[in-house]
Design a protein around this motif. Structure first.
Motif, PDB file in Angstrom:
ATOM      1  N   GLY A   1       0.784  -1.221   0.000  1.00 12.93           N
ATOM      2  CA  GLY A   1       0.000   0.000   0.000  1.00 12.93           C
ATOM      3  C   GLY A   1       0.821   1.279   0.000  1.00 12.93           C
ATOM      4  N   LEU A   2       2.150   1.188   0.084  1.00 13.14           N
ATOM      5  CA  LEU A   2       2.982   2.378   0.087  1.00 13.14           C
ATOM      6  C   LEU A   2       3.686   2.536  -1.252  1.00 13.14           C
ATOM      7  CD1 LEU A   2       4.690   2.279   3.609  1.00 13.14           C
ATOM      8  CD2 LEU A   2       2.531   3.356   2.940  1.00 13.14           C
ATOM      9  N   ASN A   3       3.853   3.781  -1.656  1.00 18.03           N
ATOM     10  CA  ASN A   3       4.555   4.088  -2.883  1.00 18.03           C
ATOM     11  C   ASN A   3       6.061   4.064  -2.625  1.00 18.03           C
ATOM     12  OD1 ASN A   3       5.711   5.330  -5.155  1.00 18.03           O
ATOM     13  ND2 ASN A   3       3.934   6.627  -5.479  1.00 18.03           N
ATOM     14  N   PRO A   4       6.856   3.281  -3.339  1.00 18.08           N
ATOM     15  CA  PRO A   4       8.296   3.228  -3.096  1.00 18.08           C
ATOM     16  C   PRO A   4       9.022   4.522  -3.429  1.00 18.08           C
ATOM     17  CG  PRO A   4       7.751   2.013  -5.088  1.00 18.08           C
ATOM     18  CD  PRO A   4       6.441   2.356  -4.424  1.00 18.08           C
ATOM     19  N   LEU A   5       8.377   5.433  -4.174  1.00 13.43           N
ATOM     20  CA  LEU A   5       9.022   6.702  -4.507  1.00 13.43           C
ATOM     21  C   LEU A   5       9.016   7.679  -3.346  1.00 13.43           C
ATOM     22  CD1 LEU A   5       7.801   7.339  -8.161  1.00 13.43           C
ATOM     23  CD2 LEU A   5       9.859   6.175  -7.360  1.00 13.43           C
ATOM     24  N   ASN A   6       8.052   7.515  -2.419  1.00  7.99           N
ATOM     25  CA  ASN A   6       8.025   8.415  -1.264  1.00  7.99           C
ATOM     26  C   ASN A   6       7.597   7.730   0.026  1.00  7.99           C
ATOM     27  OD1 ASN A   6       5.267   8.078  -1.598  1.00  7.99           O
ATOM     28  ND2 ASN A   6       4.866  10.199  -2.188  1.00  7.99           N
ATOM     29  N   MET A   7       7.363   6.425  -0.040  1.00  9.19           N
ATOM     30  CA  MET A   7       7.022   5.634   1.136  1.00  9.19           C
ATOM     31  C   MET A   7       5.792   6.167   1.864  1.00  9.19           C
ATOM     32  SD  MET A   7       9.060   3.119   1.129  1.00  9.19           S
ATOM     33  CE  MET A   7       8.777   2.452   2.763  1.00  9.19           C
ATOM     34  N   MET A   8       4.794   6.596   1.117  1.00  7.79           N
ATOM     35  CA  MET A   8       3.588   7.129   1.718  1.00  7.79           C
ATOM     36  C   MET A   8       2.348   6.500   1.107  1.00  7.79           C
ATOM     37  SD  MET A   8       3.711   9.220   4.216  1.00  7.79           S
ATOM     38  CE  MET A   8       2.043   9.859   4.097  1.00  7.79           C
ATOM     39  N   PRO A   9       1.288   6.332   1.907  1.00  5.30           N
ATOM     40  CA  PRO A   9       0.017   5.880   1.348  1.00  5.30           C
ATOM     41  C   PRO A   9      -0.708   7.037   0.681  1.00  5.30           C
ATOM     42  CG  PRO A   9      -0.255   6.352   3.659  1.00  5.30           C
ATOM     43  CD  PRO A   9       1.219   6.561   3.354  1.00  5.30           C
ATOM     44  N   LYS A  10      -1.775   6.736   0.028  1.00  2.00           N
ATOM     45  CA  LYS A  10      -2.610   7.784  -0.554  1.00  2.00           C
ATOM     46  C   LYS A  10      -3.251   8.587   0.566  1.00  2.00           C
ATOM     47  CE  LYS A  10      -6.629   8.493  -3.535  1.00  2.00           C
ATOM     48  NZ  LYS A  10      -7.623   7.858  -4.426  1.00  2.00           N
ATOM     49  N   LEU A  11      -3.152   9.909   0.466  1.00  2.09           N
ATOM     50  CA  LEU A  11      -3.754  10.782   1.474  1.00  2.09           C
ATOM     51  C   LEU A  11      -5.107  11.273   1.000  1.00  2.09           C
ATOM     52  CD1 LEU A  11      -0.675  12.900   2.609  1.00  2.09           C
ATOM     53  CD2 LEU A  11      -1.844  11.090   3.877  1.00  2.09           C
ATOM     54  N   SER A  12      -6.059  11.214   1.891  1.00  2.00           N
ATOM     55  CA  SER A  12      -7.436  11.552   1.565  1.00  2.00           C
ATOM     56  C   SER A  12      -7.617  13.053   1.356  1.00  2.00           C
ATOM     57  CB  SER A  12      -8.351  11.080   2.696  1.00  2.00           C
ATOM     58  OG  SER A  12      -9.673  11.542   2.502  1.00  2.00           O
ATOM     59  N   GLN A  13      -8.587  13.394   0.531  1.00  2.00           N
ATOM     60  CA  GLN A  13      -9.018  14.780   0.364  1.00  2.00           C
ATOM     61  C   GLN A  13     -10.214  15.099   1.265  1.00  2.00           C
ATOM     62  OE1 GLN A  13      -7.489  17.096  -1.223  1.00  2.00           O
ATOM     63  NE2 GLN A  13      -6.923  16.575  -3.318  1.00  2.00           N
ATOM     64  N   ASP A  14     -10.643  14.128   2.062  1.00  3.68           N
ATOM     65  CA  ASP A  14     -11.770  14.348   2.969  1.00  3.68           C
ATOM     66  C   ASP A  14     -11.313  15.104   4.210  1.00  3.68           C
ATOM     67  OD1 ASP A  14     -13.366  12.918   1.221  1.00  3.68           O
ATOM     68  OD2 ASP A  14     -13.012  11.008   2.266  1.00  3.68           O
ATOM     69  N   ALA A  15     -12.213  15.854   4.791  1.00  3.25           N
ATOM     70  CA  ALA A  15     -11.909  16.579   6.018  1.00  3.25           C
ATOM     71  C   ALA A  15     -11.605  15.595   7.143  1.00  3.25           C
ATOM     72  CB  ALA A  15     -13.078  17.478   6.400  1.00  3.25           C
ATOM     73  N   ALA A  16     -10.638  15.943   7.974  1.00  2.00           N
ATOM     74  CA  ALA A  16     -10.273  15.107   9.113  1.00  2.00           C
ATOM     75  C   ALA A  16     -11.346  15.197  10.190  1.00  2.00           C
ATOM     76  CB  ALA A  16      -8.932  15.554   9.671  1.00  2.00           C
ATOM     77  N   GLN A  17     -11.403  14.180  11.000  1.00  2.00           N
ATOM     78  CA  GLN A  17     -12.373  14.171  12.085  1.00  2.00           C
ATOM     79  C   GLN A  17     -12.088  15.340  13.032  1.00  2.00           C
ATOM     80  OE1 GLN A  17     -12.450  10.509  14.275  1.00  2.00           O
ATOM     81  NE2 GLN A  17     -14.194  11.087  15.546  1.00  2.00           N
ATOM     82  N   GLY A  18     -13.133  16.121  13.328  1.00  2.00           N
ATOM     83  CA  GLY A  18     -12.997  17.256  14.221  1.00  2.00           C
ATOM     84  C   GLY A  18     -12.382  18.483  13.589  1.00  2.00           C
ATOM     85  N   GLN A  19     -12.169  18.472  12.269  1.00  2.00           N
ATOM     86  CA  GLN A  19     -11.567  19.620  11.582  1.00  2.00           C
ATOM     87  C   GLN A  19     -12.479  20.833  11.715  1.00  2.00           C
ATOM     88  OE1 GLN A  19      -9.901  18.705   7.694  1.00  2.00           O
ATOM     89  NE2 GLN A  19     -10.456  20.734   6.919  1.00  2.00           N
ATOM     90  N   GLU A  20     -11.908  21.973  12.083  1.00  4.01           N
ATOM     91  CA  GLU A  20     -12.706  23.149  12.428  1.00  4.01           C
ATOM     92  C   GLU A  20     -13.263  23.885  11.221  1.00  4.01           C
ATOM     93  OE1 GLU A  20     -10.053  25.511  14.695  1.00  4.01           O
ATOM     94  OE2 GLU A  20     -10.077  24.188  16.453  1.00  4.01           O
ATOM     95  N   ALA A  21     -12.576  23.827  10.098  1.00  2.00           N
ATOM     96  CA  ALA A  21     -13.007  24.574   8.915  1.00  2.00           C
ATOM     97  C   ALA A  21     -12.582  23.820   7.666  1.00  2.00           C
ATOM     98  CB  ALA A  21     -12.404  25.979   8.918  1.00  2.00           C
ATOM     99  N   ALA A  22     -13.267  24.100   6.571  1.00  2.23           N
ATOM    100  CA  ALA A  22     -12.949  23.444   5.302  1.00  2.23           C
ATOM    101  C   ALA A  22     -11.635  23.980   4.747  1.00  2.23           C
ATOM    102  CB  ALA A  22     -14.068  23.670   4.305  1.00  2.23           C
ATOM    103  N   LEU A  23     -10.914  23.111   4.057  1.00  2.00           N
ATOM    104  CA  LEU A  23      -9.671  23.487   3.396  1.00  2.00           C
ATOM    105  C   LEU A  23      -9.780  23.197   1.903  1.00  2.00           C
ATOM    106  CD1 LEU A  23      -7.054  22.088   5.938  1.00  2.00           C
ATOM    107  CD2 LEU A  23      -7.338  24.493   5.303  1.00  2.00           C
ATOM    108  N   PRO A  24      -9.067  23.962   1.074  1.00  2.00           N
ATOM    109  CA  PRO A  24      -9.091  23.711  -0.365  1.00  2.00           C
ATOM    110  C   PRO A  24      -8.547  22.325  -0.703  1.00  2.00           C
ATOM    111  CG  PRO A  24      -8.158  25.871   0.098  1.00  2.00           C
ATOM    112  CD  PRO A  24      -8.271  25.158   1.424  1.00  2.00           C
ATOM    113  N   THR A  25      -9.089  21.726  -1.744  1.00  2.00           N
ATOM    114  CA  THR A  25      -8.630  20.409  -2.190  1.00  2.00           C
ATOM    115  C   THR A  25      -7.913  20.475  -3.541  1.00  2.00           C
ATOM    116  OG1 THR A  25     -10.788  19.956  -3.189  1.00  2.00           O
ATOM    117  CG2 THR A  25     -10.450  19.194  -0.937  1.00  2.00           C
TER     118      THR A  25
END
Length: 267
Positions: A72-96
């Protein structure tokens, strides 16, 4: 040493499946007080010293030592896909929306793509950092600006000593903030603050892999709302060619210090 006061403005793009940026978002969590002052976003100051990839994008890159990428991790940066959904408890919307960098990828004809403010925030949350939502947009501006400054310094090195390659690309990268470079360690012995981050970039020099080392330093603000960051970009000393390049650059700087000009500028 070159100096840049304003970030470049690469074109923006909507969220896509391109790769992510080369700088670790979590490195900026401790600098968030600087990143959210009164200056409008997109106007940090940075000094670039030349002595010195998940399909959904998303730094921060993993700070591990490498090896095969877990599932599930990309070998080019060792990271999973990051969601564009708001995080739990996020106070305000952020641009996507995401911004396309000027840094070419080696695996296709596109350029690396920076994360959206929402992905940036989700990366910080994933690492356990608490950062006010209102600071994220400015942090993204600084993050993107530092990427562009680092790539510009890489290009200067390559143009100076390897100008035969006209198709330079960034192949992969790794964040290593816990691993001091020998140069940073030596500087620390003389009282210089340690860098807040270190990255290794693997550059594709027309089919030859070349490793660059980058140390990221924070400096006192030039003025309220004008954070200053220094990046020390140079080839890693892991090949005869890189050692020769570093030696030549050191000799040139000594010449400039003593005689006030680069030797190639003399008639």
């Amino acid at each position: 040493m070159s100096s840049t006061d304003h970030p470049s403005k690469p074109s923006s793009s909507a969220s896509s499946s391109q790769g992510s940026c080369p700088v670790d978002h979590t490195s900026f969590a401790g600098l968030s007080g600087k990143a959210a002052l009164t200056k409008p976003p997109g106007h940090p100051s940075a000094t670039a010293s030349s002595s010195s990839n998940s399909t959904g994008g998303g730094c921060p890159v993993d700070h591990g030592k490498g090896g095969p990428a877990p599932g599930g991790l990309n070998p080019l940066n060792m990271m999973p896909k990051l969601s564009q959904d708001a995080a739990q408890g996020q106070e305000a919307a952020l641009p996507t929306n995401r911004t396309q960098s000027s840094i070419p990828r080696s695996d296709d004809k596109s350029t690396w793509e920076y994360p959206s403010p929402q992905q940036f925030y989700n990366a910080l949350v994933r690492k356990g950092y608490e950062t006010p939502v209102k600071e994220i947009t400015t942090m993204v501006d600084i993050h993107n600006f530092l990427n562009e400054a680092c790539w510009d310094e890489v290009r200067k090195w390559e143009k100076k000593y390897h100008c035969d390659c006209k198709d330079l690309k960034l192949k992969k990268f790794q964040g290593r903030p816990q691993d001091l470079t020998p140069k940073a360690r030596m500087y620390s012995w003389f009282g210089v603050d340690k860098p807040f981050d270190r990255h290794d970039w693997t550059v594709d020099r027309c089919g030859e892999d070349v490793r660059y080392v980058i140390d990221y330093y924070s400096s006192p603000d030039e003025a309220p709302g004008m954070p200053v960051f220094n990046v020390d970009v140079r080839p890693a000393l892991d090949s005869p060619s890189a050692i020769f390049d570093r030696a030549r650059m050191g000799a040139q700087r000594m010449w400039e210090k003593v005689f006030g000009g680069a030797p190639e500028d003399e008639e």
